[in-house]
Design a protein around this motif. Structure first.
Motif, PDB file in Angstrom:
ATOM      1  N   UNK A  32       0.843  -1.189   0.000  1.00  0.00           N
ATOM      2  CA  UNK A  32       0.000   0.000   0.000  1.00  0.00           C
ATOM      3  C   UNK A  32       0.877   1.237   0.000  1.00  0.00           C
ATOM      4  N   UNK A  33       0.337   2.339  -0.545  1.00  0.00           N
ATOM      5  CA  UNK A  33       1.094   3.588  -0.652  1.00  0.00           C
ATOM      6  C   UNK A  33       0.147   4.764  -0.488  1.00  0.00           C
ATOM      7  N   UNK A  34       0.718   5.918  -0.127  1.00  0.00           N
ATOM      8  CA  UNK A  34      -0.077   7.128   0.059  1.00  0.00           C
ATOM      9  C   UNK A  34       0.176   8.188  -1.004  1.00  0.00           C
ATOM     10  N   UNK A  35       1.009   7.840  -1.994  1.00  0.00           N
ATOM     11  CA  UNK A  35       1.183   8.700  -3.161  1.00  0.00           C
ATOM     12  C   UNK A  35       1.593   7.834  -4.344  1.00  0.00           C
ATOM     13  N   UNK A  36       1.458   8.386  -5.534  1.00  0.00           N
ATOM     14  CA  UNK A  36       1.719   7.600  -6.727  1.00  0.00           C
ATOM     15  C   UNK A  36       3.150   7.131  -6.868  1.00  0.00           C
ATOM     16  N   UNK A  37       4.088   7.972  -6.485  1.00  0.00           N
ATOM     17  CA  UNK A  37       5.503   7.627  -6.660  1.00  0.00           C
ATOM     18  C   UNK A  37       5.893   6.397  -5.844  1.00  0.00           C
ATOM     19  N   UNK A  38       5.318   6.256  -4.657  1.00  0.00           N
ATOM     20  CA  UNK A  38       5.665   5.123  -3.786  1.00  0.00           C
ATOM     21  C   UNK A  38       5.109   3.793  -4.296  1.00  0.00           C
ATOM     22  N   UNK A  39       4.252   3.852  -5.298  1.00  0.00           N
ATOM     23  CA  UNK A  39       3.732   2.618  -5.885  1.00  0.00           C
ATOM     24  C   UNK A  39       4.805   1.917  -6.721  1.00  0.00           C
ATOM     25  N   UNK A  40       5.683   2.695  -7.324  1.00  0.00           N
ATOM     26  CA  UNK A  40       6.666   2.141  -8.270  1.00  0.00           C
ATOM     27  C   UNK A  40       7.541   1.061  -7.644  1.00  0.00           C
ATOM     28  N   UNK A  41       8.169   1.302  -6.480  1.00  0.00           N
ATOM     29  CA  UNK A  41       8.969   0.213  -5.886  1.00  0.00           C
ATOM     30  C   UNK A  41       8.136  -1.004  -5.495  1.00  0.00           C
ATOM     31  N   UNK A  42       6.865  -0.795  -5.173  1.00  0.00           N
ATOM     32  CA  UNK A  42       5.996  -1.935  -4.857  1.00  0.00           C
ATOM     33  C   UNK A  42       5.801  -2.813  -6.095  1.00  0.00           C
ATOM     34  N   UNK A  43       5.689  -2.177  -7.234  1.00  0.00           N
ATOM     35  CA  UNK A  43       5.551  -2.918  -8.484  1.00  0.00           C
ATOM     36  C   UNK A  43       6.836  -3.657  -8.833  1.00  0.00           C
ATOM     37  N   UNK A  44       7.955  -3.060  -8.483  1.00  0.00           N
ATOM     38  CA  UNK A  44       9.253  -3.666  -8.795  1.00  0.00           C
ATOM     39  C   UNK A  44       9.547  -4.878  -7.912  1.00  0.00           C
ATOM     40  N   UNK A  45       9.040  -4.853  -6.682  1.00  0.00           N
ATOM     41  CA  UNK A  45       9.388  -5.898  -5.710  1.00  0.00           C
ATOM     42  C   UNK A  45       8.357  -7.013  -5.597  1.00  0.00           C
ATOM     43  N   UNK A  46       7.161  -6.816  -6.140  1.00  0.00           N
ATOM     44  CA  UNK A  46       6.086  -7.795  -5.953  1.00  0.00           C
ATOM     45  C   UNK A  46       5.470  -8.200  -7.287  1.00  0.00           C
ATOM     46  N   UNK A  47       4.882  -9.393  -7.299  1.00  0.00           N
ATOM     47  CA  UNK A  47       4.048  -9.783  -8.442  1.00  0.00           C
ATOM     48  C   UNK A  47       2.672  -9.182  -8.194  1.00  0.00           C
ATOM     49  N   UNK A  48       2.314  -8.239  -9.015  1.00  0.00           N
ATOM     50  CA  UNK A  48       1.070  -7.499  -8.834  1.00  0.00           C
ATOM     51  C   UNK A  48       0.148  -7.758 -10.023  1.00  0.00           C
ATOM     52  N   UNK A  49      -1.079  -8.128  -9.718  1.00  0.00           N
ATOM     53  CA  UNK A  49      -2.075  -8.339 -10.767  1.00  0.00           C
ATOM     54  C   UNK A  49      -2.878  -7.070 -11.034  1.00  0.00           C
ATOM     55  N   UNK A  50      -3.277  -6.389  -9.954  1.00  0.00           N
ATOM     56  CA  UNK A  50      -4.127  -5.207 -10.084  1.00  0.00           C
ATOM     57  C   UNK A  50      -3.638  -4.106  -9.154  1.00  0.00           C
ATOM     58  N   UNK A  51      -3.528  -2.891  -9.694  1.00  0.00           N
ATOM     59  CA  UNK A  51      -3.223  -1.714  -8.890  1.00  0.00           C
ATOM     60  C   UNK A  51      -4.515  -0.927  -8.688  1.00  0.00           C
ATOM     61  N   UNK A  52      -4.897  -0.746  -7.424  1.00  0.00           N
ATOM     62  CA  UNK A  52      -6.102   0.018  -7.082  1.00  0.00           C
ATOM     63  C   UNK A  52      -5.655   1.431  -6.741  1.00  0.00           C
ATOM     64  N   UNK A  53      -6.043   2.405  -7.562  1.00  0.00           N
ATOM     65  CA  UNK A  53      -5.502   3.753  -7.444  1.00  0.00           C
ATOM     66  C   UNK A  53      -6.589   4.810  -7.280  1.00  0.00           C
ATOM     67  N   UNK A  54      -6.288   5.807  -6.455  1.00  0.00           N
ATOM     68  CA  UNK A  54      -7.101   7.013  -6.425  1.00  0.00           C
ATOM     69  C   UNK A  54      -6.595   7.925  -7.539  1.00  0.00           C
ATOM     70  N   UNK A  55      -7.411   8.876  -7.955  1.00  0.00           N
ATOM     71  CA  UNK A  55      -6.961   9.837  -8.977  1.00  0.00           C
ATOM     72  C   UNK A  55      -6.140  10.939  -8.334  1.00  0.00           C
ATOM     73  N   UNK A  56      -6.668  11.536  -7.265  1.00  0.00           N
ATOM     74  CA  UNK A  56      -6.006  12.681  -6.632  1.00  0.00           C
ATOM     75  C   UNK A  56      -5.009  12.201  -5.585  1.00  0.00           C
ATOM     76  N   UNK A  57      -3.730  12.197  -5.962  1.00  0.00           N
ATOM     77  CA  UNK A  57      -2.655  11.826  -5.038  1.00  0.00           C
ATOM     78  C   UNK A  57      -1.489  12.773  -5.236  1.00  0.00           C
ATOM     79  N   UNK A  58      -0.723  13.030  -4.182  1.00  0.00           N
ATOM     80  CA  UNK A  58       0.426  13.917  -4.312  1.00  0.00           C
ATOM     81  C   UNK A  58       1.579  13.256  -5.061  1.00  0.00           C
ATOM     82  N   UNK A  59       2.505  14.077  -5.512  1.00  0.00           N
ATOM     83  CA  UNK A  59       3.749  13.693  -6.198  1.00  0.00           C
ATOM     84  C   UNK A  59       3.468  13.115  -7.588  1.00  0.00           C
ATOM     85  N   UNK A  60       2.670  12.061  -7.653  1.00  0.00           N
ATOM     86  CA  UNK A  60       2.270  11.473  -8.932  1.00  0.00           C
ATOM     87  C   UNK A  60       0.815  11.049  -8.801  1.00  0.00           C
ATOM     88  N   UNK A  61      -0.065  11.685  -9.589  1.00  0.00           N
ATOM     89  CA  UNK A  61      -1.490  11.366  -9.436  1.00  0.00           C
ATOM     90  C   UNK A  61      -1.848  10.073 -10.171  1.00  0.00           C
TER      91      UNK A  61
END
Length: 208
Positions: A32-61
């Motif tokens: 889990x992450x609280x901004x878009x940028x922090x999602x990137x390392x999660x994608x790099x380190x895990x096998x992810x099928x679906x990313x559940x995202x909000x539209x309005x997020x800081x740093x990277x929406x």
């Protein structure tokens, strides 16, 4: 097992989603992450099928992150979970290629349904979302340009209302394969590229 990550700038929303999903068999939150940028390392380190995202997020929406995921993690599917029901937001996310869009004020059932529907290869747009899109469009369809059968029109209307292939098959008492065949015919006749574009065609041409 469906592996998902959740990104939302409100911690209480993330915690609430975790509590909803934790007892659900077949779905696992791997990050889990609280901004878009922090999602990137999660994608790099895990096998992810679906990313559940909000539209309005800081740093990277959510829109920027969707573009990034489509480019660097094309196998990861994207579900937008947001409070925004403005047609402009919805259309923009469809244009960048999300696989689903639901509103936060819906319950666990729709959230889980959206995840499973997307995982098994179909797009999912909540019924309130499709209604918002339809009400925000004027018909662009010119009668005679594209000839659809009565059954194709019926199925296209159900697609526009957000029904999945199994739901349409059940409602019309037809096999899933029959509905899939009609869907392929609709894609061919309308000249769109895929099911997502077919949904947009339905929105724009008054199939409600």
């Amino acid at each position: 097992m469906i592996n998902i990550i959740i990104a939302d700038d409100h911690e209480i929303v993330v915690e609430g989603l975790i509590s909803l999903i934790k007892p659900e068999d077949g779905i696992r939150i791997v990050g889990e992450a609280n901004n878009g940028k922090d999602v990137i390392p999660l994608l790099e380190k895990n096998r992810v099928d679906i990313a559940v995202l909000d539209i309005s997020m800081p740093i990277m929406d959510g829109i920027e992150l969707t573009n990034y995921i489509k480019k660097y993690f094309p196998k990861v599917k994207i579900l937008i979970l947001t409070m925004h029901d403005d047609p402009r937001f919805i259309r923009r996310t469809i244009e960048v290629g999300v696989h689903g869009y639901i509103l936060k004020n819906k319950g666990k059932e729709e959230f889980v349904t959206a995840i499973k529907t997307i995982y098994f290869g179909e797009d999912y747009f909540g019924k309130k979302v499709t209604k918002t899109l339809i009400s925000g469009h004027r018909s662009k369809f010119i009668e005679g340009e594209i000839i659809l059968t009565k059954k194709e029109k019926e199925i296209l209307k159900l697609i526009a209302k957000g029904y999945s292939t199994p739901e349409i098959a059940k409602q019309l008492c037809r096999a899933n394969t029959t509905i899939d065949s009609h869907r392929r015919n609709l894609i061919e006749k309308t000249g769109v590229k895929n099911s997502k574009a077919l949904i947009r065609f339905a929105f724009e041409n008054g199939y409600e």
